[in-house]
Design an enzyme around this catalytic site. Structure first.
Site, PDB file in Angstrom:
ATOM      1  N   ASP A   1       5.612 -24.599  12.128  1.00 13.69           N
ATOM      2  CA  ASP A   1       6.700 -23.737  10.566  1.00 13.69           C
ATOM      3  C   ASP A   1       6.644 -23.226  10.457  1.00 13.69           C
ATOM      4  O   ASP A   1       5.162 -22.027  10.619  1.00 13.69           O
ATOM      5  CB  ASP A   1       7.245 -24.906  10.513  1.00 13.69           C
ATOM      6  CG  ASP A   1       8.950 -25.128  10.151  1.00 13.69           C
ATOM      7  OD1 ASP A   1       9.196 -23.831   9.871  1.00 13.69           O
ATOM      8  OD2 ASP A   1       9.790 -25.253  10.712  1.00 13.69           O
TER       9      ASP A   1
ATOM     10  N   HIS B   1      11.887 -22.658   5.305  1.00 16.62           N
ATOM     11  CA  HIS B   1      11.982 -23.627   6.342  1.00 16.62           C
ATOM     12  C   HIS B   1      11.049 -24.716   6.565  1.00 16.62           C
ATOM     13  O   HIS B   1      11.300 -25.913   6.478  1.00 16.62           O
ATOM     14  CB  HIS B   1      12.516 -22.766   7.183  1.00 16.62           C
ATOM     15  CG  HIS B   1      13.049 -23.822   8.688  1.00 16.62           C
ATOM     16  ND1 HIS B   1      12.547 -24.157  10.032  1.00 16.62           N
ATOM     17  CD2 HIS B   1      14.236 -23.451   9.224  1.00 16.62           C
ATOM     18  CE1 HIS B   1      12.446 -24.947  10.322  1.00 16.62           C
ATOM     19  NE2 HIS B   1      14.388 -24.366  10.673  1.00 16.62           N
TER      20      HIS B   1
ATOM     21  N   ASN C   1      20.861 -25.372  18.188  1.00 21.19           N
ATOM     22  CA  ASN C   1      21.748 -25.639  17.329  1.00 21.19           C
ATOM     23  C   ASN C   1      23.171 -24.115  17.733  1.00 21.19           C
ATOM     24  O   ASN C   1      24.192 -23.771  17.069  1.00 21.19           O
ATOM     25  CB  ASN C   1      21.338 -24.670  15.816  1.00 21.19           C
ATOM     26  CG  ASN C   1      20.786 -25.397  14.977  1.00 21.19           C
ATOM     27  OD1 ASN C   1      20.170 -26.041  15.597  1.00 21.19           O
ATOM     28  ND2 ASN C   1      20.408 -25.205  13.831  1.00 21.19           N
TER      29      ASN C   1
ATOM     30  N   SER D   1      16.709 -29.135  13.553  1.00 24.04           N
ATOM     31  CA  SER D   1      16.216 -28.800  12.314  1.00 24.04           C
ATOM     32  C   SER D   1      15.706 -29.482  11.720  1.00 24.04           C
ATOM     33  O   SER D   1      14.574 -30.140  11.033  1.00 24.04           O
ATOM     34  CB  SER D   1      15.944 -27.315  12.054  1.00 24.04           C
ATOM     35  OG  SER D   1      15.097 -26.312  12.488  1.00 24.04           O
TER      36      SER D   1
END
Length: 600
Positions: free
Chosen positions: A214, A247, A335, A397
């Site tokens: 990530d 994130h 998404n 996520s």
């Protein structure tokens, strides 16, 4: 070869990716379009070349890679093309660690040789023309091409909602109990049955490694710092694997955290593998290396809360290589709210995760369709955030780390559960939520999934037992390097019942007689990949068993020599255990044996 760091200028943490949809076709259109150009790194190709040689081994793979790399570079670097990186070249990242020969051998077999190639954009006006020219050049040189494809761009998948920093009163409150959860996390952990798992089976284990691919992890965060292994942290986009975005820290905290919030696991080893920059974007070449690195260090799980690009054989091969090494790969379905899931979750080797809300309904942004395996909470998820903060985010996520955490609990309960066994357990125990088109097998059920692999391992309620009796001597040694013991023990006691009764003899050998044994107690469960054994030349023993204790003694490997030389035995897969024992199951002589016994 110099590695190019892929920063995506102007890319911000995605609110829904609706403006950056990715093709789901396995082949790009014949001519580039503006939409496609937004999906991959301009002026670059990913080139896979098949290795024709058979008999690849850990002994010859280094020389093979070196030799072939030179040949391939000479063949590629003609007429406007330049090799700027190789999947085997880790020398220019922030760590000096290189891939093991075991991983490299698996990579050559599964992936071949993979290069990032830069092309002259003035000479080649489009990706397609550059690809065609390089194909022709490589064919003329006799190379067998696996693929030539774009260096796709990938993005952190997440929707920021209701960002909040805890009040001063909350920050000054006492630390929650180990099995308690923040009241903002009650619904999501309750939905996946995490508290039941903690109370009756396991809260996790530090021996379970979770690689978070990530934007990095805030490794100084108060709820994460005791769980993050900075020594294993790695960045493939910058000099640091710290999180300048938030994130990755949010994802990590959902997998495992302790203190003011809880993760699905309350004990684990989190490994920051930074493959996305602080603006939330990265490239295929960086992510591919991150996957291979995580597999090489023995990660139990890889979490990829990211998506983008289209079908990539390079990425598919990297994911399959990780699975072949025993790593479970989990990724977000995307998404865009569309009827096809995003890559990399779409690859057969990857567990694709969709999102549901607090009522168990599909989140409106969650991609669905063929290949979706399970769903998990993904709306307004409260977790850790960069800068020692806490935040609520939504997206697939956020759903994905719920599943990664459940897989971590499964490996804590049964370290030897295979990738296939784990996927089957997730499927068979998921809670029905509706149509498989929208929910896959259903909402992940931590309690039932962990039970499925745990009961298959043993019916005992203690996931980290100590053997009884505990042979002396015991040693509390950290497995940060080879540990060894050198001693002699003999018993010559028959197991009259041969029934495993620990009251009449040390029963692990399952033999009529046994003579020599030596045990190491590591103090806590450690991951062991191989052993080295040496004994005195005057001993004529055969069939030495190497056992580990995990809900009962289990055979890890056999040694069939006794000539005084070192024997090195690599396990089929890494074993997590606290106690290891070397036992002479048959011995025609009654001499004491001096063992030198090392674990790695």
């Amino acid at each position: 070869m110099k590695k190019v760091l892929m920063f995506l200028l102007g890319v911000i943490l995605i609110v829904s990716l609706l403006g950056c949809s990715s093709t789901q076709d396995e082949e790009l259109m014949s001519e580039d379009s503006q939409e496609q150009l937004a999906q991959y790194q301009e002026g670059q190709l990913i080139v896979g070349i098949k290795e024709k040689e058979t008999g690849i081994s850990t002994q010859n793979v280094e020389n093979l890679i070196s030799t072939q790399a030179n040949h391939h570079q000479q063949s590629i670097e003609t007429d406007g093309f330049k090799v700027i990186d190789s999947v085997y070249d880790f020398s220019d990242s922030d760590s000096m660690t290189t891939l093991s020969n075991e991983t490299k051998a698996e990579m050559v077999k599964t992936m071949g040789f993979v290069y990032t190639v830069e092309y002259d954009q003035e000479k080649y006006e489009s990706y397609t023309r550059a690809k065609t020219a390089l194909q022709e050049s490589l064919k003329k040189s006799g190379k067998e091409i696996k693929y030539i494809e774009p260096n796709f761009k990938y993005y952190a998948i997440g929707v920021k909602k209701f960002p909040k920093i805890p009040s001063q009163e909350q920050l000054s409150s006492s630390v929650i109990k180990a099995t308690a959860i923040n009241n903002r996390q009650t619904w999501n952990y309750g939905m996946i049955k995490a508290p039941e798992t903690w109370d009756s089976i396991t809260k996790g284990s530090s021996s379970v490694k979770i690689a978070v691919l990530d934007t990095g992890i805030d490794y100084d965060h108060e709820s994460l710092r005791r769980l993050v292994d900075s020594n294993l942290g790695r960045s493939f986009v910058s000099y640091s694997f710290n999180d300048g975005n938030g994130h990755g820290t949010h994802v990590a905290g959902t997998i495992a955290s302790q203190g003011r919030v809880s993760g699905v696991m309350q004990n684990a080893t989190l490994i920051p593998v930074k493959v996305l920059g602080d603006q939330g974007g990265g490239s295929l070449s960086a992510i591919q290396k991150g996957i291979l690195y995580a597999a090489d260090i023995g990660a139990d799980v890889i979490n990829m809360s990211l998506g983008g690009g289209g079908y990539s054989r390079a990425m598919a091969d990297a994911c399959q290589t990780a699975v072949n090494r025993g790593t479970v790969v989990v990724a977000a379905s995307g998404n865009e709210g569309r009827s096809s899931i995003a890559y990399p979750s779409r690859y057969n080797s990857v567990i694709a995760v969709g999102a549901v809300d607090s009522r168990g309904n599909k989140a409106n942004f969650s991609n669905y369709g063929s290949g979706l395996e399970v769903v998990a909470p993904g709306v307004n998820i409260y977790s850790t955030y960069a800068g020692n903060r806490y935040n609520s985010l939504s997206g697939t996520s956020m759903a994905t780390p719920h599943v990664a955490g459940v897989v971590g609990l499964m490996r804590a309960a049964n370290p030897n559960a295979s990738v296939g066994e784990i996927r089957s357990a997730l499927h068979n125990t998921a809670q029905n939520a509706g149509s498989s088109t929208y929910y896959g097998e259903g909402i992940v059920n931590a309690y039932q999934a962990v039970n499925a692999v745990y009961n298959g391992n043993d019916d005992n309620d203690d996931v980290q037992p100590s053997p009884d009796p505990d042979p002396s001597p015991s040693r509390n040694l950290a497995l940060n390097k080879a540990i060894s013991a050198s001693d002699s023990y003999s018993s010559y006691q028959p197991d009259n019942a041969n029934d495993g009764n620990t009251n009449d003899t040390f029963w692990a050998t399952r033999a009529d007689y046994y003579s020599d044994w030596l045990m190491l107690n590591l103090g806590e469960r450690k991951r062991v990949n191989k052993v080295r054994v040496k004994w005195s030349a005057q001993n004529y023993a055969i069939n030495y068993g190497i056992y580990y204790y995990d809900n009962g003694w289990q055979l890890a490997a056999k040694v069939n020599r006794g000539d005084g030389n070192w024997d090195e035995i690599k396990f089929d897969r890494a074993i997590n255990a606290q106690h290891f024992c070397l036992i002479a199951e048959e011995n025609n002589s009654y001499y004491y044996t001096v063992y030198e016994f090392e674990l790695y």
